[in-house]
Design a protein around this motif. Structure first.
Motif, PDB file in Angstrom:
ATOM      1  N   VAL A  77     -60.205 -30.960  -1.976  1.00 13.11           N
ATOM      2  CA  VAL A  77     -59.491 -32.225  -2.180  1.00 13.11           C
ATOM      3  C   VAL A  77     -58.969 -32.230  -3.609  1.00 13.11           C
ATOM      4  CG1 VAL A  77     -59.641 -34.734  -2.140  1.00 13.11           C
ATOM      5  CG2 VAL A  77     -61.034 -33.387  -0.562  1.00 13.11           C
ATOM      6  N   GLY A  78     -57.666 -32.060  -3.764  1.00 17.46           N
ATOM      7  CA  GLY A  78     -57.088 -31.978  -5.112  1.00 17.46           C
ATOM      8  C   GLY A  78     -57.659 -30.790  -5.859  1.00 17.46           C
ATOM      9  N   ASN A  79     -58.248 -31.067  -7.034  1.00 11.55           N
ATOM     10  CA  ASN A  79     -58.841 -29.996  -7.843  1.00 11.55           C
ATOM     11  C   ASN A  79     -60.295 -29.713  -7.464  1.00 11.55           C
ATOM     12  OD1 ASN A  79     -56.480 -29.684  -9.346  1.00 11.55           O
ATOM     13  ND2 ASN A  79     -57.053 -31.356 -10.738  1.00 11.55           N
ATOM     14  N   TYR A  80     -60.843 -30.526  -6.570  1.00 12.23           N
ATOM     15  CA  TYR A  80     -62.240 -30.373  -6.204  1.00 12.23           C
ATOM     16  C   TYR A  80     -62.372 -29.591  -4.897  1.00 12.23           C
ATOM     17  CZ  TYR A  80     -62.865 -34.102  -9.625  1.00 12.23           C
ATOM     18  OH  TYR A  80     -62.848 -34.848 -10.775  1.00 12.23           O
ATOM     19  N   SER A  81     -63.341 -28.677  -4.883  1.00 10.33           N
ATOM     20  CA  SER A  81     -63.573 -27.902  -3.667  1.00 10.33           C
ATOM     21  C   SER A  81     -65.067 -27.659  -3.494  1.00 10.33           C
ATOM     22  CB  SER A  81     -62.837 -26.562  -3.730  1.00 10.33           C
ATOM     23  OG  SER A  81     -63.275 -25.815  -4.852  1.00 10.33           O
TER      24      SER A  81
END
Length: 695
Positions: A77-81
């Motif tokens: 999700v966006g920059n988060y994984s």
């Protein structure tokens, strides 16, 4: 680099997936393939996993590079994984070997212990699944993979037994409290560091070193302190630290092989392993380490005291687990992470031995667990008796036994920390707790041996009073273990007997490392030397555990280390040895030499014993207070909902409309003269108003 020294992804996948495959085969097709096939596929899966784990450890010892790789992306999700991945270094590999080795012996032991149980296939499926979940936890390369374990399936295995269901629910709820703190800690790592990957988070941890956060209005807290305390609350739940310890003794409601799995090498040590893995974060907060030290010291001493008054053989061993977990936690609090993990390893062998030995006694006693109904078993169960002695000597820290090297190192580390911080009440309290803990451990351990294996044969007297030979903790009647009946005249006439070889073989195989593993590994694992303490080597946990130089208590102890023999000989002069000796002598006096003194002491110490039997009223607080308070709040909410919301607002408004409608309905009679009369009244009223306002 030789291909033999490259850790392959395939090898690691096989290590975790083989137990899972065995679990699926036994669980889904157990009835079709039969009992022998069910235990064979699970045992072969775990055995192969154990051999491959040992090979991975050998590769790392020969110089192979640690493995760190993501295998599967869960979400982004966006920059988060979030990923499923493996990080395998010496710390992980050591845990993998311990988990799979103990699990393998528990699997073999289960063939004998669960021989007459209807859930045979399901049980093998569960313990194999549990092994898979523990391997996934210790091999994880990120924070998110640490959440959740399948121990609840195991504790509630006998799902028709009310006490097992209660214990299951208790474990689930208490661990959810810990997981709430753990998830907050993970959220903090993600928010301030921006990743859930270990290697990246540890490399960038400095970004939050000087940050503060307002937890309460007007109170600024260091971000590392908040994050580490939240993460440790998760470890407190998993590793049963005070006050989140109440679920662990009740987990005895599961079958004995489960007790060995949960207490020895797996679930309860997950919290210890987790904090050691996150050492780069915890080193940033002295406050968090002091918090860990207080919790660990409290658990080490005070829960051990409860073990002194227990009469159920499995519960005595369970409280010893709580106490030993406290020792490991104390080591974490003084930055002796390697000593904590080393005690985790040695403890796994002798605690699994003690639990399986207790299970062997239960089998031999036809599922009696009350030590007051035993006595004199050593001549009936010689192998169990001898191996239980070995486990006990290791547990109490007898020099040259495995438990001595790990436990004494922790006591020395805490003493060194207390010496470095003479003004710290926390450091002095921890030192006091681990020393007195040695006395307490020795007393309840030898009390268990004497009540079970020595003295008069009280089981004959017990059988005379109880023709069925079952106490309140024994499991369902269908598991009365007819398979092992040697005499077959009904329980009243049963003699105790040695357990079958599938039970005693794991005891013997666990007794060997309980004696030798500490002697052989203390130098390489803790002090960076060869086995005999001569040549210096690279630290075993280099790259896996990070300690600040000013806090490196193990480096200070390494200067005094001159090999395992000198260490053990020095142990004979240490305060902990004399305290353990006093515990042994007191237990011998009260249970062998002067047993008649016990009644007088019990009368004199009636109130403290009552407090210990009630477990410091912690169950009352959790069950009657928090859980009971929640139930009462629910009842109050239901009362408010029924009387105020439903009764007054919903039903009241409906009643008001109905009343109004009833009144209006009476005005609509259908008679013309009624309407004419109403019109005349209305006209009179209008004329009166007009006269008052306008005329």
């Amino acid at each position: 680099m030789s291909s033999a020294l490259i850790i392959s992804k395939t090898q690691l996948l096989l290590i975790v997936l083989l137990p899972l495959l065995g679990s699926l085969l036994a669980g889904l097709f157990g009835r079709k393939i039969g009992r022998t096939a069910s235990h064979s596929v699970t045992i072969l899966g775990v055995a192969a996993s154990c051999v491959l784990s040992a090979h991975v450890l050998w590769q790392l010892l020969q110089g192979a590079a640690p493995f760190n790789e993501n295998l599967y992306t869960w979400f982004q999700v966006g920059n988060y994984s979030a990923h499923v991945g493996f990080m395998v270094d010496k710390l992980t590999a050591m845990m993998m070997v311990v988990v799979t080795f103990v699990s393998l012996l528990v699997h073999v032991y289960t063939i004998g212990y669960m021989a007459e149980d209807d859930g045979y296939h399901r049980f093998f499926s569960y313990i194999s699944l549990f092994t898979f979940s523990m391997l996934m936890l210790v091999m994880s390369n990120n924070f998110l993979q640490l959440v959740g374990l399948v121990s609840y399936l195991l504790i509630g295995f006998w799902f028709k037994k009310p006490t097992a269901i209660f214990a299951n629910l208790k474990a689930f709820l208490v661990n959810r409290v810990g997981d709430f703190g753990f998830l907050l800690g993970i959220a903090g790592v993600l928010y301030w560091i921006g990743t859930l990957d270990y290697a990246t988070a540890f490399a960038n941890a400095g970004a939050m070193r000087d940050l503060t956060v307002t937890v309460l209005p007007g109170h600024e807290w260091s971000v590392p302190t908040v994050v580490c305390i939240c993460l440790f609350i998760g470890a407190m739940g998993k590793s049963a630290q005070v006050p989140l310890h109440v679920w662990l003794p009740d987990s005895m409601e599961g079958p004995t092989p489960i007790s060995a799995l949960i207490h020895a090498a797996t679930m309860v040590t997950a919290g210890i392993f987790m904090v050691a893995r996150m050492s780069p974060l915890f080193e940033m907060s002295t406050t968090a380490l002091n918090f860990i030290l207080v919790i660990g010291a409290t658990t080490a001493f005070w829960t051990g005291l409860i073990g002194m008054v227990q009469n159920d053989i499995k519960r005595v061993v369970a409280y010893s687990t709580l106490s030993q977990l406290g020792y490991m936690t104390v080591a974490l609090g003084v930055s002796a992470y390697s000593a904590a993990v080393f005690h985790l390893m040695t403890h796994a062998f002798f605690k699994a031995l003690l639990f399986l030995g207790a299970g062997s006694v239960i089998i031999g006693m036809h599922h009696e667990q009350d030590m007051r109904k035993m006595g004199g078993l050593r001549k009936y169960m010689p192998i169990t008796h001898l191996t239980m002695w070995i486990g006990t000597l290791a547990l109490v820290g007898t020099p040259f036994f495995a438990g001595f090297y790990s436990k004494d190192t922790i006591i020395e580390a805490v003493a060194h920390h207390a010496g470095e911080h003479p003004g710290s009440l926390i450091a002095q309290y921890a030192n006091f707790a681990v020393l007195l803990g040695a006395f307490v451990t020795s007393f309840y351990s030898f009390r268990l041996l004497y009540l079970t294996f020595f003295g008069e044969e009280r089981f004959r007297e017990a059988h005379a009073h109880d023709a069925h030979g079952h106490d309140a903790h024994a499991h369902d009647a269908h598991h009365a273990d007819a398979h092992h009946d040697d005499h077959g005249h009904g329980h009243g006439a049963h003699e105790p007997h040695e357990s079958p070889w599938v039970v005693t073989l794991p005891l013997v195989l666990l007794a060997i490392p309980s004696i030798a593993i500490g002697f052989l590994t203390v130098g390489p694992m803790l002090f960076g030397t060869d086995m005999m303490g001569h040549e210096k080597q690279l630290p075993f946990f280099l790259g896996a555990i990070d300690v600040l130089k000013e806090r490196d208590v193990m480096a200070a102890l390494a200067e005094e280390f001159h090999g395992p023999v000198a260490f053990a000989l020095h142990g004979f002069k240490a305060p902990a040895f004399y305290l353990a000796l006093m515990g042994f002598l007191l237990a011998t006096l009260l249970y062998m030499v002067m047993p008649e003194w016990r009644k007088g002491i019990t009368r004199t110490l009636a109130w403290p014993i009552k407090v210990l039997e009630r477990k410091y009223f912690m169950d009352d607080l959790w069950i009657g207070g928090f859980a009971g308070g929640g139930v009462k709040l629910g009842k109050l909410s239901r009362l408010f909902d029924g009387k105020v919301i439903d009764g007054l607002v919903v039903n009241g408004s409906a009643g008001l409309v109905g009343l109004t409608a009833g009144l209006v309905r009476k005005l609509q009679s259908g008679y013309l003269y009624h309407y004419a009369f109403a019109m005349i009244l209305g006209l009179v009223a209008l004329l009166a108003l007009a006269n008052h306002y306008w005329l």
